[in-house]
Structures are given as structure tokens and as C-alpha cells.
Design a protein around this motif. Structure first.
Motif, PDB file in Angstrom:
ATOM      1  N   GLY A  57       0.780  -1.141   0.037  1.00 48.47           N
ATOM      2  CA  GLY A  57       0.028  -0.153  -0.103  1.00 48.47           C
ATOM      3  C   GLY A  57       0.767   1.314  -0.043  1.00 48.47           C
ATOM      4  O   GLY A  57       0.260   2.387   0.496  1.00 48.47           O
ATOM      5  N   LEU A  58       2.216   1.173  -0.534  1.00 44.83           N
ATOM      6  CA  LEU A  58       3.145   2.272  -0.536  1.00 44.83           C
ATOM      7  C   LEU A  58       2.849   3.172  -2.119  1.00 44.83           C
ATOM      8  O   LEU A  58       2.624   2.461  -2.898  1.00 44.83           O
ATOM      9  CB  LEU A  58       4.326   1.922  -0.192  1.00 44.83           C
ATOM     10  N   GLU A  59       3.218   4.380  -1.893  1.00 49.09           N
ATOM     11  CA  GLU A  59       3.150   5.128  -3.029  1.00 49.09           C
ATOM     12  C   GLU A  59       4.591   5.784  -2.814  1.00 49.09           C
ATOM     13  O   GLU A  59       4.978   6.372  -1.815  1.00 49.09           O
ATOM     14  CB  GLU A  59       2.140   6.423  -3.099  1.00 49.09           C
ATOM     15  N   TYR A  60       5.186   5.795  -3.959  1.00 48.46           N
ATOM     16  CA  TYR A  60       6.627   6.414  -3.877  1.00 48.46           C
ATOM     17  C   TYR A  60       6.756   7.212  -5.296  1.00 48.46           C
ATOM     18  O   TYR A  60       6.258   6.784  -6.188  1.00 48.46           O
ATOM     19  CB  TYR A  60       7.771   5.180  -3.836  1.00 48.46           C
TER      20      TYR A  60
ATOM     21  N   VAL B 143       8.304   8.341  -0.055  1.00 49.00           N
ATOM     22  CA  VAL B 143       7.525   7.135   0.220  1.00 49.00           C
ATOM     23  C   VAL B 143       6.278   7.453   1.030  1.00 49.00           C
ATOM     24  O   VAL B 143       6.642   8.281   2.173  1.00 49.00           O
ATOM     25  CB  VAL B 143       8.263   5.873   0.777  1.00 49.00           C
ATOM     26  N   THR B 144       5.116   7.236   0.746  1.00 49.22           N
ATOM     27  CA  THR B 144       3.872   7.775   1.479  1.00 49.22           C
ATOM     28  C   THR B 144       2.962   6.607   1.508  1.00 49.22           C
ATOM     29  O   THR B 144       2.963   5.483   0.882  1.00 49.22           O
ATOM     30  CB  THR B 144       3.328   8.883   0.889  1.00 49.22           C
ATOM     31  N   TRP B 145       2.198   6.589   2.671  1.00 47.74           N
ATOM     32  CA  TRP B 145       1.172   5.535   3.032  1.00 47.74           C
ATOM     33  C   TRP B 145       0.072   5.951   3.848  1.00 47.74           C
ATOM     34  O   TRP B 145       0.356   6.889   4.381  1.00 47.74           O
ATOM     35  CB  TRP B 145       1.806   4.119   3.527  1.00 47.74           C
ATOM     36  N   THR B 146      -0.784   5.304   3.874  1.00 45.17           N
ATOM     37  CA  THR B 146      -2.159   5.708   4.860  1.00 45.17           C
ATOM     38  C   THR B 146      -2.299   4.760   6.072  1.00 45.17           C
ATOM     39  O   THR B 146      -1.910   3.429   5.619  1.00 45.17           O
ATOM     40  CB  THR B 146      -3.375   6.041   4.097  1.00 45.17           C
TER      41      THR B 146
END
Length: 67
Positions: A43-46, A63-66
Motif C-alpha cells: 500500500g505504498l506510494e513512491y 514514500v507515502t502510505w495511509t
């Protein structure tokens, strides 16, 4: 809270730091300023971002995630 680490050196030193960061991220043993960074398995966005002008350049990896 926000933590950050900084460095200054050569391109090779920056590459070595990124390699170490990638290894610790993959192992789940990443820390920043002594604080454990809990990154989920998926579920990571990079993003890789590059900007350049006559005064300076910047290359960043984010790198971002909720939760």
C-alpha cells in the motif's frame, strides 16, 4: 512528529547512504534520528522527483502510505 537526517559529501557517499536506506527499508529496520519507522508491507506510494535550474538542483525520493 517529524524527524530528519542530513548529510553532506560526494555523489558516492550519497549513493552509499541511499543503498543503506534501501536495505534498512527492505528489512523493516529503518530508523531516523533513533526513531523506529514503521513502514507497512504494501500500500505504498513512491515518487522520484528531479528539478534543476541555474542556481541548484534537487533529487528526492518520497514514500507515502495511509494508516
Amino acid at each position: 512528529m517529524k524527524w530528519q537526517e542530513e548529510g553532506y559529501g560526494s555523489r558516492q557517499q550519497a549513493a552509499d547512504t541511499l543503498s543503506d536506506l534501501a536495505r534498512r527499508l527492505a528489512e523493516g529496520s529503518l530508523t531516523v534520528e533513533g526513531q523506529e519507522v514503521r513502514v507497512p508491507e504494501d500500500g505504498l506510494e513512491y515518487k522520484i522527483k528531479y528539478s534543476d535550474d541555474q542556481a541548484e538542483g534537487e533529487l528526492s525520493f518520497k514514500v507515502t502510505w495511509t494508516q
